[in-house]
Design a protein around this motif. Structure first.
Motif, PDB file in Angstrom:
ATOM      1  N   SER A 126       1.007  -1.186   0.021  1.00 32.09           N
ATOM      2  CA  SER A 126       0.068   0.028   0.132  1.00 32.09           C
ATOM      3  C   SER A 126       1.185   1.100  -0.007  1.00 32.09           C
ATOM      4  CB  SER A 126      -0.993  -0.088   1.177  1.00 32.09           C
ATOM      5  OG  SER A 126      -0.186  -0.208   2.458  1.00 32.09           O
ATOM      6  N   GLN A 127       2.083   1.077   0.400  1.00 32.80           N
ATOM      7  CA  GLN A 127       2.893   2.390   0.455  1.00 32.80           C
ATOM      8  C   GLN A 127       3.521   2.679  -0.638  1.00 32.80           C
ATOM      9  OE1 GLN A 127       6.309   1.603   3.289  1.00 32.80           O
ATOM     10  NE2 GLN A 127       7.154   3.740   2.648  1.00 32.80           N
ATOM     11  N   THR A 128       3.663   1.605  -1.338  1.00 34.70           N
ATOM     12  CA  THR A 128       4.213   1.665  -2.929  1.00 34.70           C
ATOM     13  C   THR A 128       3.102   2.121  -3.607  1.00 34.70           C
ATOM     14  OG1 THR A 128       5.725  -0.113  -2.550  1.00 34.70           O
ATOM     15  CG2 THR A 128       5.239   0.586  -4.797  1.00 34.70           C
ATOM     16  N   ILE A 129       1.806   1.799  -3.610  1.00 36.06           N
ATOM     17  CA  ILE A 129       0.727   2.280  -4.222  1.00 36.06           C
ATOM     18  C   ILE A 129       0.655   3.851  -4.115  1.00 36.06           C
ATOM     19  CG2 ILE A 129      -1.777   2.238  -4.448  1.00 36.06           C
ATOM     20  CD1 ILE A 129      -1.560  -0.691  -3.902  1.00 36.06           C
ATOM     21  N   HIS A 130       0.661   4.364  -2.927  1.00 33.24           N
ATOM     22  CA  HIS A 130       0.686   5.818  -2.427  1.00 33.24           C
ATOM     23  C   HIS A 130       1.614   6.443  -3.130  1.00 33.24           C
ATOM     24  CE1 HIS A 130      -3.036   5.773   0.022  1.00 33.24           C
ATOM     25  NE2 HIS A 130      -2.419   4.558   0.680  1.00 33.24           N
ATOM     26  N   LYS A 131       2.866   5.802  -3.340  1.00 30.51           N
ATOM     27  CA  LYS A 131       4.029   6.626  -3.677  1.00 30.51           C
ATOM     28  C   LYS A 131       3.737   6.719  -5.412  1.00 30.51           C
ATOM     29  CE  LYS A 131       8.946   6.225  -4.492  1.00 30.51           C
ATOM     30  NZ  LYS A 131      10.213   5.175  -4.462  1.00 30.51           N
ATOM     31  N   CYS A 132       3.405   5.667  -5.876  1.00 31.84           N
ATOM     32  CA  CYS A 132       2.951   5.910  -7.440  1.00 31.84           C
ATOM     33  C   CYS A 132       1.655   6.696  -7.647  1.00 31.84           C
ATOM     34  CB  CYS A 132       2.323   4.454  -7.630  1.00 31.84           C
ATOM     35  SG  CYS A 132       3.802   3.121  -7.830  1.00 31.84           S
ATOM     36  N   ILE A 133       0.729   6.813  -6.817  1.00 31.48           N
ATOM     37  CA  ILE A 133      -0.262   7.864  -7.136  1.00 31.48           C
ATOM     38  C   ILE A 133       0.582   9.192  -6.984  1.00 31.48           C
ATOM     39  CG2 ILE A 133      -2.283   8.970  -6.247  1.00 31.48           C
ATOM     40  CD1 ILE A 133      -3.305   6.172  -5.330  1.00 31.48           C
ATOM     41  N   ASP A 134       1.142   9.764  -6.066  1.00 35.80           N
ATOM     42  CA  ASP A 134       1.884  10.808  -5.942  1.00 35.80           C
ATOM     43  C   ASP A 134       2.682  11.248  -7.228  1.00 35.80           C
ATOM     44  OD1 ASP A 134       0.881  11.235  -3.434  1.00 35.80           O
ATOM     45  OD2 ASP A 134       2.509  10.492  -2.212  1.00 35.80           O
ATOM     46  N   CYS A 135       3.208  10.237  -7.669  1.00 37.22           N
ATOM     47  CA  CYS A 135       4.397  10.328  -8.851  1.00 37.22           C
ATOM     48  C   CYS A 135       3.473  10.363 -10.212  1.00 37.22           C
ATOM     49  CB  CYS A 135       5.204   9.210  -9.042  1.00 37.22           C
ATOM     50  SG  CYS A 135       6.516   9.617 -10.100  1.00 37.22           S
ATOM     51  N   ALA A 136       2.381   9.952 -10.185  1.00 38.95           N
ATOM     52  CA  ALA A 136       1.409  10.102 -11.266  1.00 38.95           C
ATOM     53  C   ALA A 136       0.818  11.435 -11.382  1.00 38.95           C
ATOM     54  CB  ALA A 136       0.251   8.798 -11.159  1.00 38.95           C
ATOM     55  N   ALA A 137       0.400  12.065 -10.342  1.00 39.45           N
ATOM     56  CA  ALA A 137       0.087  13.328 -10.265  1.00 39.45           C
ATOM     57  C   ALA A 137       1.185  14.416 -10.606  1.00 39.45           C
ATOM     58  CB  ALA A 137      -0.151  13.824  -8.569  1.00 39.45           C
ATOM     59  N   GLN A 138       2.386  14.144 -10.372  1.00 36.95           N
ATOM     60  CA  GLN A 138       3.585  15.099 -10.986  1.00 36.95           C
ATOM     61  C   GLN A 138       3.561  14.589 -12.588  1.00 36.95           C
ATOM     62  OE1 GLN A 138       7.148  14.419  -9.000  1.00 36.95           O
ATOM     63  NE2 GLN A 138       6.049  14.495  -7.080  1.00 36.95           N
ATOM     64  N   ARG A 139       3.210  13.355 -12.997  1.00 32.32           N
ATOM     65  CA  ARG A 139       3.337  13.261 -14.450  1.00 32.32           C
ATOM     66  C   ARG A 139       2.093  13.868 -15.030  1.00 32.32           C
ATOM     67  NH1 ARG A 139       5.714  11.821 -19.166  1.00 32.32           N
ATOM     68  NH2 ARG A 139       4.671  10.072 -20.102  1.00 32.32           N
ATOM     69  N   MET A 140       1.111  13.916 -14.597  1.00 28.05           N
ATOM     70  CA  MET A 140      -0.219  14.458 -15.035  1.00 28.05           C
ATOM     71  C   MET A 140       0.052  15.896 -15.179  1.00 28.05           C
ATOM     72  SD  MET A 140      -4.179  14.877 -13.451  1.00 28.05           S
ATOM     73  CE  MET A 140      -3.502  16.174 -12.145  1.00 28.05           C
ATOM     74  N   GLU A 141       0.795  16.630 -14.300  1.00 30.15           N
ATOM     75  CA  GLU A 141       1.070  18.014 -14.720  1.00 30.15           C
ATOM     76  C   GLU A 141       1.919  18.267 -15.730  1.00 30.15           C
ATOM     77  OE1 GLU A 141      -0.509  20.414 -13.142  1.00 30.15           O
ATOM     78  OE2 GLU A 141      -1.786  18.953 -11.755  1.00 30.15           O
ATOM     79  N   ALA A 142       2.980  17.387 -16.109  1.00 31.50           N
ATOM     80  CA  ALA A 142       3.767  17.575 -17.269  1.00 31.50           C
ATOM     81  C   ALA A 142       2.952  17.307 -18.260  1.00 31.50           C
ATOM     82  CB  ALA A 142       4.972  16.555 -16.808  1.00 31.50           C
ATOM     83  N   LEU A 143       2.196  16.217 -18.401  1.00 33.13           N
ATOM     84  CA  LEU A 143       1.575  15.845 -19.770  1.00 33.13           C
ATOM     85  C   LEU A 143       0.434  16.962 -20.045  1.00 33.13           C
ATOM     86  CD1 LEU A 143       0.709  11.928 -19.214  1.00 33.13           C
ATOM     87  CD2 LEU A 143       2.380  13.126 -20.864  1.00 33.13           C
ATOM     88  N   ILE A 144      -0.158  17.626 -18.940  1.00 33.55           N
ATOM     89  CA  ILE A 144      -1.298  18.625 -19.196  1.00 33.55           C
ATOM     90  C   ILE A 144      -0.540  19.743 -20.094  1.00 33.55           C
ATOM     91  CG2 ILE A 144      -2.300  20.531 -18.240  1.00 33.55           C
ATOM     92  CD1 ILE A 144      -3.203  18.761 -16.169  1.00 33.55           C
ATOM     93  N   LYS A 145       0.723  20.004 -19.633  1.00 33.89           N
ATOM     94  CA  LYS A 145       1.578  20.931 -20.562  1.00 33.89           C
ATOM     95  C   LYS A 145       1.887  20.710 -22.005  1.00 33.89           C
ATOM     96  CE  LYS A 145       3.498  22.990 -16.275  1.00 33.89           C
ATOM     97  NZ  LYS A 145       5.112  22.957 -15.484  1.00 33.89           N
ATOM     98  N   THR A 146       2.174  19.107 -22.139  1.00 42.29           N
ATOM     99  CA  THR A 146       2.438  18.801 -23.234  1.00 42.29           C
ATOM    100  C   THR A 146       1.365  18.713 -24.292  1.00 42.29           C
ATOM    101  OG1 THR A 146       3.785  17.242 -22.456  1.00 42.29           O
ATOM    102  CG2 THR A 146       3.292  16.554 -24.643  1.00 42.29           C
ATOM    103  N   LEU A 147      -0.052  18.430 -23.807  1.00 40.64           N
ATOM    104  CA  LEU A 147      -1.187  18.653 -24.648  1.00 40.64           C
ATOM    105  C   LEU A 147      -1.784  19.974 -24.890  1.00 40.64           C
ATOM    106  CD1 LEU A 147      -2.886  15.233 -23.091  1.00 40.64           C
ATOM    107  CD2 LEU A 147      -1.874  15.684 -25.306  1.00 40.64           C
TER     108      LEU A 147
END
Length: 287
Positions: free
Chosen positions: A266-287
């Motif tokens: 579960s700790q790894t899952i939370h880490k992935c979700i936090d990292c995915a949020a950063q990835r989303m912000e980067a992709l929004i700028k790309t699109l």
């Protein structure tokens, strides 16, 4: 003389490393992972550069080309008039298909679609069409031309041109970008003839319920969690976790899909979700 000798030694070392990578590619990856780095120099949570080009196919109503590292995917959407399902007379269709042809990688063979292509197609279909009690990305009622008589059927073909890992992220981003690029012609049904006439000069953007952004993480050797694994790294993966966030709903978790037998805490899952949020912000700028 010493410069020539040094250059020759460097060439010999480079040749030895290249040979070792080709013969023992799995062990080659492990040597880097044990040093807390990756073979391409990325950090464990670092994604490869992502490039998105909308409107790549002039003959499609909506299209996009996505490149994540060396993985390249093109998505084209064709809109055709169809009869609605009797159980949902006011809703159109969104049909998705992922193709992994032999030209994109030597790991795929001619003939019937590979298992990986079929699994990707099925999951993307559920993700974008929704399930019981969950809205899909497309408002299918907006595809209705005349209730019970005519609706739009959107066929989205997602074709991999070059495979180097993480096909799910590339396919989802490509389909999302193509849907945003799509212009739906103004259409009317003639009740006397039953013929649908479409005016492509009056195309309107599609109504979307969600704006999805994916991030895939892989567990290598049951010990190392990496983001956006390439083809070589996927050979070591014991599990993978796809995290999809909805930017239209403040980055809420829209979908999470684990594959493989490896244990993800579960700790790894939370880490992935936090990292995915950063990835989303980067992709929004790309699109």
């Amino acid at each position: 003389m010493s410069d020539v000798t040094d250059e020759k030694q460097q060439q010999q070392v480079a040749f030895a490393m290249h040979t070792f990578e080709r013969i023992h590619h799995v062990e080659f990856q492990r040597r880097f992972l044990t040093q807390e780095t990756r073979h391409d120099g990325r950090e464990f949570t670092q994604f490869r550069p992502t490039h998105v080009v909308k409107g790549a196919i002039s003959t499609a109503q909506g299209s996009a080309t996505v490149r994540i590292g060396n993985t390249t995917v093109v998505c084209g959407i064709k809109a055709e008039v169809s009869e609605p399902d009797v159980n949902s007379p006011d809703q159109g269709y969104l049909v998705t298909n992922v193709e992994l042809p032999p030209m994109c990688s030597a790991r795929f063979r001619p003939g019937a679609p590979s298992e990986e292509a079929q699994v990707a197609s099925e999951h993307i279909h559920r993700l974008f069409n929704g399930t019981a009690g969950s809205k899909g990305v497309v408002d299918l009622r907006a595809l209705c031309i005349e209730e019970g008589l005519a609706v739009w059927s959107l066929s989205a073909d997602i074709v991999c041109l070059k495979y180097d890992g993480n096909i799910m992220d590339a396919a989802i981003v490509a389909l999302m970008a193509a849907l945003e690029d799509l212009g739906l012609p103004s259409a009317q049904l003639d009740p006397a003839t039953g013929v649908v006439s479409a005016d492509r000069t009056k195309a309107a953007p599609l109504v979307l319920n969600k704006r999805l952004f994916p991030a895939t993480f892989s567990l290598l050797d049951d010990a190392y969690l990496v983001a956006d694994a390439d083809d070589a790294e996927e050979q070591l993966a014991t599990a993978s976790l796809l995290v999809v966030l909805d930017a239209s709903n403040r980055g809420a978790l829209a979908n999470m899909w684990k594959r493989g037998a490896g244990r993800v805490s579960s700790q790894t899952i939370h880490k992935c979700i936090d990292c995915a949020a950063q990835r989303m912000e980067a992709l929004i700028k790309t699109l």
